[in-house]
Motif scaffolding. Sequence first.
Motif, PDB file in Angstrom:
ATOM      1  N   LEU A   1       0.828  -1.216   0.000  1.00 56.37           N
ATOM      2  CA  LEU A   1       0.000   0.000   0.000  1.00 56.37           C
ATOM      3  C   LEU A   1       0.855   1.256   0.000  1.00 56.37           C
ATOM      4  O   LEU A   1       0.342   2.372  -0.168  1.00 56.37           O
ATOM      5  CB  LEU A   1      -0.912   0.019   1.234  1.00 56.37           C
ATOM      6  N   GLY A   2       2.149   1.074   0.246  1.00 58.08           N
ATOM      7  CA  GLY A   2       3.071   2.205   0.270  1.00 58.08           C
ATOM      8  C   GLY A   2       3.639   2.483   1.652  1.00 58.08           C
ATOM      9  O   GLY A   2       4.417   3.418   1.832  1.00 58.08           O
ATOM     10  N   ALA A   3       3.253   1.673   2.643  1.00 54.68           N
ATOM     11  CA  ALA A   3       3.651   1.972   4.029  1.00 54.68           C
ATOM     12  C   ALA A   3       5.107   1.590   4.311  1.00 54.68           C
ATOM     13  O   ALA A   3       5.666   0.698   3.683  1.00 54.68           O
ATOM     14  CB  ALA A   3       2.738   1.215   4.995  1.00 54.68           C
ATOM     15  N   THR A   4       5.673   2.280   5.282  1.00 60.50           N
ATOM     16  CA  THR A   4       6.997   1.924   5.792  1.00 60.50           C
ATOM     17  C   THR A   4       6.780   1.068   7.036  1.00 60.50           C
ATOM     18  O   THR A   4       6.103   1.500   7.976  1.00 60.50           O
ATOM     19  CB  THR A   4       7.771   3.210   6.161  1.00 60.50           C
ATOM     20  N   VAL A   5       7.337  -0.119   7.020  1.00 63.47           N
ATOM     21  CA  VAL A   5       7.084  -1.085   8.099  1.00 63.47           C
ATOM     22  C   VAL A   5       8.408  -1.718   8.519  1.00 63.47           C
ATOM     23  O   VAL A   5       9.221  -2.088   7.667  1.00 63.47           O
ATOM     24  CB  VAL A   5       6.134  -2.210   7.604  1.00 63.47           C
ATOM     25  N   ASP A   6       8.607  -1.827   9.817  1.00 59.60           N
ATOM     26  CA  ASP A   6       9.758  -2.594  10.339  1.00 59.60           C
ATOM     27  C   ASP A   6       9.198  -3.755  11.125  1.00 59.60           C
ATOM     28  O   ASP A   6       8.127  -3.637  11.718  1.00 59.60           O
ATOM     29  CB  ASP A   6      10.564  -1.757  11.342  1.00 59.60           C
ATOM     30  N   GLU A   7       9.934  -4.826  11.157  1.00 56.56           N
ATOM     31  CA  GLU A   7       9.452  -5.973  11.921  1.00 56.56           C
ATOM     32  C   GLU A   7      10.589  -6.637  12.670  1.00 56.56           C
ATOM     33  O   GLU A   7      11.755  -6.541  12.267  1.00 56.56           O
ATOM     34  CB  GLU A   7       8.792  -6.991  10.996  1.00 56.56           C
ATOM     35  N   GLY A   8      10.246  -7.276  13.770  1.00 49.80           N
ATOM     36  CA  GLY A   8      11.223  -8.050  14.540  1.00 49.80           C
ATOM     37  C   GLY A   8      10.605  -9.388  14.865  1.00 49.80           C
ATOM     38  O   GLY A   8       9.499  -9.695  14.400  1.00 49.80           O
ATOM     39  N   PRO A   9      11.294 -10.199  15.682  1.00 50.22           N
ATOM     40  CA  PRO A   9      10.776 -11.541  15.956  1.00 50.22           C
ATOM     41  C   PRO A   9       9.370 -11.511  16.553  1.00 50.22           C
ATOM     42  O   PRO A   9       8.563 -12.361  16.251  1.00 50.22           O
ATOM     43  CB  PRO A   9      11.761 -12.126  16.974  1.00 50.22           C
ATOM     44  N   ASP A  10       9.096 -10.496  17.412  1.00 52.40           N
ATOM     45  CA  ASP A  10       7.778 -10.467  18.044  1.00 52.40           C
ATOM     46  C   ASP A  10       7.188  -9.058  18.083  1.00 52.40           C
ATOM     47  O   ASP A  10       6.479  -8.696  18.997  1.00 52.40           O
ATOM     48  CB  ASP A  10       7.850 -11.061  19.455  1.00 52.40           C
ATOM     49  N   TRP A  11       7.554  -8.257  17.103  1.00 51.00           N
ATOM     50  CA  TRP A  11       6.969  -6.913  17.049  1.00 51.00           C
ATOM     51  C   TRP A  11       6.868  -6.439  15.602  1.00 51.00           C
ATOM     52  O   TRP A  11       7.492  -6.999  14.697  1.00 51.00           O
ATOM     53  CB  TRP A  11       7.774  -5.903  17.874  1.00 51.00           C
ATOM     54  N   ILE A  12       6.065  -5.387  15.427  1.00 48.83           N
ATOM     55  CA  ILE A  12       5.948  -4.753  14.116  1.00 48.83           C
ATOM     56  C   ILE A  12       5.770  -3.252  14.353  1.00 48.83           C
ATOM     57  O   ILE A  12       5.145  -2.839  15.337  1.00 48.83           O
ATOM     58  CB  ILE A  12       4.762  -5.356  13.317  1.00 48.83           C
ATOM     59  N   ARG A  13       6.367  -2.449  13.482  1.00 49.92           N
ATOM     60  CA  ARG A  13       6.264  -0.988  13.610  1.00 49.92           C
ATOM     61  C   ARG A  13       5.765  -0.452  12.284  1.00 49.92           C
ATOM     62  O   ARG A  13       6.316  -0.769  11.226  1.00 49.92           O
ATOM     63  CB  ARG A  13       7.641  -0.425  13.941  1.00 49.92           C
ATOM     64  N   VAL A  14       4.693   0.324  12.338  1.00 49.54           N
ATOM     65  CA  VAL A  14       4.031   0.779  11.113  1.00 49.54           C
ATOM     66  C   VAL A  14       3.975   2.304  11.100  1.00 49.54           C
ATOM     67  O   VAL A  14       3.507   2.924  12.059  1.00 49.54           O
ATOM     68  CB  VAL A  14       2.584   0.223  11.038  1.00 49.54           C
ATOM     69  N   GLU A  15       4.443   2.906   9.999  1.00 47.52           N
ATOM     70  CA  GLU A  15       4.358   4.368   9.842  1.00 47.52           C
ATOM     71  C   GLU A  15       3.025   4.711   9.192  1.00 47.52           C
ATOM     72  O   GLU A  15       2.522   3.953   8.357  1.00 47.52           O
ATOM     73  CB  GLU A  15       5.458   4.852   8.897  1.00 47.52           C
ATOM     74  N   PRO A  16       2.485   5.875   9.520  1.00 47.98           N
ATOM     75  CA  PRO A  16       1.247   6.279   8.853  1.00 47.98           C
ATOM     76  C   PRO A  16       1.474   6.482   7.349  1.00 47.98           C
ATOM     77  O   PRO A  16       2.611   6.644   6.903  1.00 47.98           O
ATOM     78  CB  PRO A  16       0.861   7.590   9.520  1.00 47.98           C
ATOM     79  N   LEU A  17       0.385   6.522   6.620  1.00 48.49           N
ATOM     80  CA  LEU A  17       0.476   6.571   5.166  1.00 48.49           C
ATOM     81  C   LEU A  17      -0.300   7.775   4.648  1.00 48.49           C
ATOM     82  O   LEU A  17      -1.421   8.034   5.087  1.00 48.49           O
ATOM     83  CB  LEU A  17      -0.120   5.265   4.627  1.00 48.49           C
TER      84      LEU A  17
END
Length: 666
Positions: free
Chosen positions: A367-383
């Motif tokens: 969708l165009g989002a910037t996303v980071d992920e780890g073993p048990d987390w996710i970080r999502v930037e607004p779009l």
Amino acid sequence: MFNIPFLDLPPLRAALGTVTLPGSKSISNRILLMAALAEGRTEIHGLLAADDTQVMLESLRTLGVQWTRDGDTVTVDGMGGRVPQAQADLFLGNAGTAMRPLAAALALMAARYGGDYQLRGVPRMHERPIRDLVDALRGLGCQVDCLAQAGYPPLRLTGPSSLHLDTPVRVRGDVSSQFLTALLMALPLVAQRDVVVEVEGELISKPYIDITLALLGRFGVRVQRDGWQRFTIPAGSRLQSPGRIHVEGDASAASYFIALGALAALGEPLRIEGVGSDALQGDVRFADAAAAMGADIRLEPNALLVQRGRWPLRGIEWDCIAIPDAAMTLAVMALFADGPSKLTGIGSWRVKETDRIAAMATELRKLGATVDEGPDWIRVEPLREWRPASIRTYDDHRMAMCFSLAALNPLGGHGAAPVRIEDPACVAKTYPDYFETFFGLVQADAADVPVICIDGPTASGKGTLADELAQALGFWVLDSGALYRATAWAALQAGLDLNDEAAVAPLAATLPLRFAGGQVYLGEENVTEALRQEAVGLGASTVAALPAVRQALHALQLGFRRVPGLVADGRDMGTAIFPDAPLKVFLTASAAQRAQRRHKQLIFKGVSANIEGLLADLEARDLRDKTRSASPLKPAQDARLLDNSDLTIEASVDQVLAWWADQRPF
Ligand SMILES: O=C(O)C1=C[C@@H](OP(=O)(O)O)[C@@H](O)[C@H](O)C1
Ligand SMILES: C=C(OP(=O)(O)O)C(=O)O
């Protein structure tokens, strides 16, 4: 349910209305198993009807448990602790709430009474770990074999064997709480003495244990607990039917509508019925996370009222260990926030219907989002700049349901982008009617709702083509010819002269016409067959030439332009009614071909017909349609011409679908 390869959602701008949730999956499957094992008959009201409960019901039947269904009430005859069949091969789809508890119950039964049971599922189920439960059952003395890979289903449970109930049963709790749930539900089968279960590792998804304990209580088993570490099933515990029991609405499914309200209920709150402050399910606490993001939520005992509060939403950091399923919804809500959001405590996402952290990150990025992920987390930037995207759903119902919310993108950025949901039927796991319900609540600008117009002369096969296209795309269908035929039929019934414009037009304006399940109703009367009569067809051509009638039916036809889209079949769909439609097809076939098709249809219906007469009628009707002053039959300037004289229906459908695919931004 939309059983099609993909479902395109147009950009959506608002939400309004009331939704009644389907029954909770977690509660339904627990109650089904407890009712089957209990003494006495249980009448279960509000049971979820979906794949996960279906596999449980079918397995119980295979095991010899008797049950009957009447609407959403299922009555189960309890077996008093021992199922009749000592051997069975059970298919459990991808239902964790069936696989894990049945594994424990059948392993104990096989140990105690002898037996041989095999439990299998879809390929993904064979990748979902069950080692911790297998270890616990083996520790108890059960014979459990993993038939493919150690620690994973399919399983084989055999016996008899002797059980060691004198020492605590140990089970790990940090991969899934369902292993502990499974033991707590099964151990009353063998609790001649106190049986103690001890949890190792940090227990995740704790509120699901609360559901288990509360329902065991309803079935007469009072488990004593010592924090989250130690649970004792008292000696003499036996499952006993409570008689009648009600399944509350699914709180995880509520999360999609809570999010919908927070994003798009602008004037008045969206009302979500079936769960509220009285809920057994911990997922109702999703409301706290949504409120932290800015949703305006009111809880009633059995309902939630949600509307937009703070806007844009607030980015949050949230520990989701207690709400693993509903937490996925937060990841999509995060796109509409004012800053980044981080969800933690979601390690279990990796072993659910799919690797949900990877799937969520991949699809959000589309969708165009910037996303980071780890073993048990996710970080999502607004779009802000949303891209039209085709969302893969990985056979995960929650991926499909969460990403429907992305279609609200006009509220969260610039422009308006459609969203394609691939394999929308995956919602069948827990919510087969999800999209129908969602469409009943959302609003779009008419201009954003796609229309495919199929215009052409009589007997060119428009109706069949339109129906097939609508079926393939999950769109509504408008058979505009039926509006004219219904007008003619009603006028004939009323004894009117079909050329009397002043008398026929008011009748047309107030036609109580409905299309439902391929049938046409006028008021309560099913007029499908009546409208197919040749005399009514001819009458339709007469009334359709009256400008006042056409005007009266105009508004009625525009009202059919509803989410997710429309296939409109007629004579002036592309020229007069939906001039902005993104795809217009003008369908023709030679008069001789059309006369032959009509002839075949009539013969098939047992009506005798003369082909020369039909040809003459067709030609006369073509001439009248082409030369009438109001909306004469002609292709729209931007229409694609399709002559189907030598094409099969499939080939025509494929051609139009190919044109449609060319237009789509995916
Ligand atoms: O016990 C239950 O009904 C469930 C427990 C949770 O699983 P985990 O304990 O594996 O997180 C949840 O994700 C699942 O949908 C249903
Ligand atoms: C994890 C889920 O299902 P299951 O009950 O199969 O674990 C879910 O429904 O999100």
